[in-house]
Design a protein around this motif. Structure first.
Motif, PDB file in Angstrom:
ATOM      1  N   MET A   1     -91.204  49.928  11.172  1.00  0.00           N
ATOM      2  CA  MET A   1     -89.943  50.057  12.229  1.00  0.00           C
ATOM      3  C   MET A   1     -89.563  51.407  11.882  1.00  0.00           C
ATOM      4  O   MET A   1     -89.914  51.882  10.855  1.00  0.00           O
ATOM      5  CB  MET A   1     -89.069  49.091  12.172  1.00  0.00           C
ATOM      6  CG  MET A   1     -88.207  48.685  10.873  1.00  0.00           C
ATOM      7  SD  MET A   1     -87.298  47.531  10.908  1.00  0.00           S
ATOM      8  CE  MET A   1     -88.161  46.016  11.106  1.00  0.00           C
TER       9      MET A   1
ATOM     10  N   GLU B   1     -83.773  53.756  11.263  1.00  0.00           N
ATOM     11  CA  GLU B   1     -82.668  53.392  12.005  1.00  0.00           C
ATOM     12  C   GLU B   1     -82.551  51.716  12.592  1.00  0.00           C
ATOM     13  O   GLU B   1     -81.745  51.148  12.453  1.00  0.00           O
ATOM     14  CB  GLU B   1     -82.468  54.306  13.247  1.00  0.00           C
ATOM     15  CG  GLU B   1     -82.163  55.661  13.012  1.00  0.00           C
ATOM     16  CD  GLU B   1     -83.290  56.608  12.435  1.00  0.00           C
ATOM     17  OE1 GLU B   1     -83.210  57.626  11.778  1.00  0.00           O
ATOM     18  OE2 GLU B   1     -84.333  56.191  12.631  1.00  0.00           O
ATOM     19  N   GLU B   2     -83.694  51.357  12.861  1.00  0.00           N
ATOM     20  CA  GLU B   2     -84.015  49.933  13.276  1.00  0.00           C
ATOM     21  C   GLU B   2     -83.891  49.124  12.066  1.00  0.00           C
ATOM     22  O   GLU B   2     -83.349  48.085  12.094  1.00  0.00           O
ATOM     23  CB  GLU B   2     -85.311  49.729  13.727  1.00  0.00           C
ATOM     24  CG  GLU B   2     -85.684  50.441  15.317  1.00  0.00           C
ATOM     25  CD  GLU B   2     -87.101  50.534  15.593  1.00  0.00           C
ATOM     26  OE1 GLU B   2     -87.439  50.300  16.816  1.00  0.00           O
ATOM     27  OE2 GLU B   2     -87.957  50.620  14.811  1.00  0.00           O
TER      28      GLU B   2
ATOM     29  N   GLU C   1     -80.215  48.847  11.166  1.00  0.00           N
ATOM     30  CA  GLU C   1     -79.668  47.808  12.093  1.00  0.00           C
ATOM     31  C   GLU C   1     -79.979  46.453  11.858  1.00  0.00           C
ATOM     32  O   GLU C   1     -79.141  45.605  11.770  1.00  0.00           O
ATOM     33  CB  GLU C   1     -79.958  48.284  13.647  1.00  0.00           C
ATOM     34  CG  GLU C   1     -79.363  47.336  14.599  1.00  0.00           C
ATOM     35  CD  GLU C   1     -77.877  47.301  14.704  1.00  0.00           C
ATOM     36  OE1 GLU C   1     -77.100  46.363  15.209  1.00  0.00           O
ATOM     37  OE2 GLU C   1     -77.324  48.348  14.106  1.00  0.00           O
TER      38      GLU C   1
END
Length: 195
Positions: free
Chosen positions: A14, A17-18, A21
């Motif tokens: 991923m 940023e993913e 999160e």
């Protein structure tokens, strides 16, 4: 001793940023890292692990009163800071991480510390992937306290994504942490934690 390296996966699981999160939304008891494009669950430390980290914290505070060994400080690591790690300890000046958020830049960090855990991934994670990530981020010293081998390994002189100097000493030996850390550790106490 030549450092071991692992090939970087061709495609990360991923984006950074993913991952951030996902890490934000994970339960407090789960500690996630993003190393070499893979999400990894960092094991919850046992009592011996915690005692070793506290011993190192005390050693650093006594010898470097203007610095602290911050447990579990999130760091941006690897080339271009595309990885995310939570070292067992990060040595930096007092208040260095104030206002840096959950994932701090490695600038100004003198040393990262990992203490091996009793899990099957510790060989790859702590002995191969973490040193490569910390070296690529330019962290001057990486200290590995290896509970399996009863040894302390000092990685220094990061260059080109790996550490050029790697020195291993058995628990009980005197261990020199090179500049910019510049202290000596008497590791006799670590023999008390050998299991």
């Amino acid at each position: 001793m030549t450092p071991r390296t692992t090939p970087r996966p061709s495609r990360p699981q991923m984006s950074v940023e993913e991952f951030e999160e996902l890490a934000r939304r994970s339960p407090e008891m789960v500690r996630l890292e993003f190393i070499l494009g893979k999400v990894q669950v960092k094991p919850v430390p046992d009592g011996v692990h915690g005692a070793i980290v506290m011993w190192l914290l005390e050693q650093c505070m006594q010898r470097l009163p203007d610095h602290r060994l911050y447990p579990e400080q999130g760091l941006k690591v690897e080339k271009y800071r595309r990885g995310r790690a939570r070292p067992d300890g990060t040595l930096a000046p007092i208040d260095h991480f104030v206002l840096q958020g959950e994932w701090a830049a490695p600038d100004g960090v003198l040393m990262t510390v990992e203490v091996t855990s009793r899990d099957p991934d510790t060989d790859m994670r702590d002995r191969v992937e973490k040193p490569d990530g910390y070296a690529a981020a330019g962290i001057p010293v990486y200290l590995l306290v290896d509970r399996e081998t009863h040894a302390v390994t000092v990685h220094a002189e990061p260059e080109g994504g790996s550490y050029r100097s790697i020195t291993t000493r058995s628990f009980g030996a005197v261990v020199e942490l090179p500049d910019p850390v510049g202290i000596t550790l008497e590791t006799q106490k670590l023999k008390d934690y050998a299991d």
